[in-house]
Design a protein around this motif. Sequence first.
Motif, mmCIF file in Angstrom:
data_model
loop_
_atom_site.group_PDB
_atom_site.id
_atom_site.type_symbol
_atom_site.label_atom_id
_atom_site.label_comp_id
_atom_site.label_asym_id
_atom_site.label_seq_id
_atom_site.Cartn_x
_atom_site.Cartn_y
_atom_site.Cartn_z
ATOM 1 N N TRP A 1 8.335 -4.152 -32.245
ATOM 2 C CA TRP A 1 8.269 -3.955 -30.806
ATOM 3 C C TRP A 1 6.905 -3.371 -30.448
ATOM 4 O O TRP A 1 6.427 -2.434 -31.097
ATOM 5 N N ILE A 2 6.326 -3.931 -29.410
ATOM 6 C CA ILE A 2 5.052 -3.496 -28.866
ATOM 7 C C ILE A 2 5.304 -3.143 -27.400
ATOM 8 O O ILE A 2 6.128 -3.789 -26.748
ATOM 9 N N ARG A 3 4.597 -2.163 -26.868
ATOM 10 C CA ARG A 3 4.749 -1.858 -25.452
ATOM 11 C C ARG A 3 3.394 -1.759 -24.769
ATOM 12 O O ARG A 3 2.380 -1.500 -25.403
ATOM 13 N N ARG A 4 3.451 -1.974 -23.458
ATOM 14 C CA ARG A 4 2.235 -1.820 -22.654
ATOM 15 C C ARG A 4 2.590 -1.014 -21.420
ATOM 16 O O ARG A 4 3.325 -1.493 -20.543
ATOM 17 N N ALA A 5 2.059 0.192 -21.353
ATOM 18 C CA ALA A 5 2.275 1.065 -20.200
ATOM 19 C C ALA A 5 1.285 0.713 -19.099
ATOM 20 O O ALA A 5 0.213 0.154 -19.387
ATOM 21 N N PRO A 6 1.589 1.028 -17.867
ATOM 22 C CA PRO A 6 0.672 0.711 -16.759
ATOM 23 C C PRO A 6 -0.705 1.307 -16.991
ATOM 24 O O PRO A 6 -0.838 2.499 -17.273
ATOM 25 N N GLY A 7 -1.724 0.479 -16.898
ATOM 26 C CA GLY A 7 -3.094 0.947 -17.031
ATOM 27 C C GLY A 7 -3.534 1.286 -18.438
ATOM 28 O O GLY A 7 -4.615 1.838 -18.631
ATOM 29 N N TYR B 1 7.705 -5.582 -25.577
ATOM 30 C CA TYR B 1 7.675 -6.932 -26.115
ATOM 31 C C TYR B 1 8.238 -6.941 -27.532
ATOM 32 O O TYR B 1 7.847 -6.096 -28.348
ATOM 33 N N CYS B 2 9.097 -7.886 -27.820
ATOM 34 C CA CYS B 2 9.492 -8.079 -29.204
ATOM 35 C C CYS B 2 8.522 -9.084 -29.827
ATOM 36 O O CYS B 2 8.059 -10.005 -29.160
#
Length: 122
Positions: free
Chosen positions: A35-41, A94-95
């Motif tokens: 799992w990958i993540r993207r926080a705002p900014g 995101y997976c």
Amino acid sequence: VQLQASGGGLVQPGGSLTLSCAASGFTLNTYYIGWIRRAPGKEREGVACIHKNGRTTYYKDPVKGRFTISRDVANNTFYLQMSSLKPEDTAVYYCVADKIYFGIHPGGFDYWGQGTQVTVSS
């Protein structure tokens, strides 16, 4: 190879949420998944991954002890159980999967799901 993430939503700080990722076109015991993540900014960051042996896992320090990655080979689905959620966990998750890369660097994965939004707020 296709990945379909689901389970995101709005949760209060301290709450829990479980994300799911339905995989198709491959079996979970032949690929490394995570799992990958993207926080705002912010830039994308790896959260957790699990080896194709199903036993070895790795977590980003900020989520250790709070998040658990797991898989169900029979249903070809993997999960991210999240607890004690904090506002800083807010991100699109995101997976991901890859045949040869084991780790949490976002650039290591060839296959990505469409993302599911997790918002931690009161």
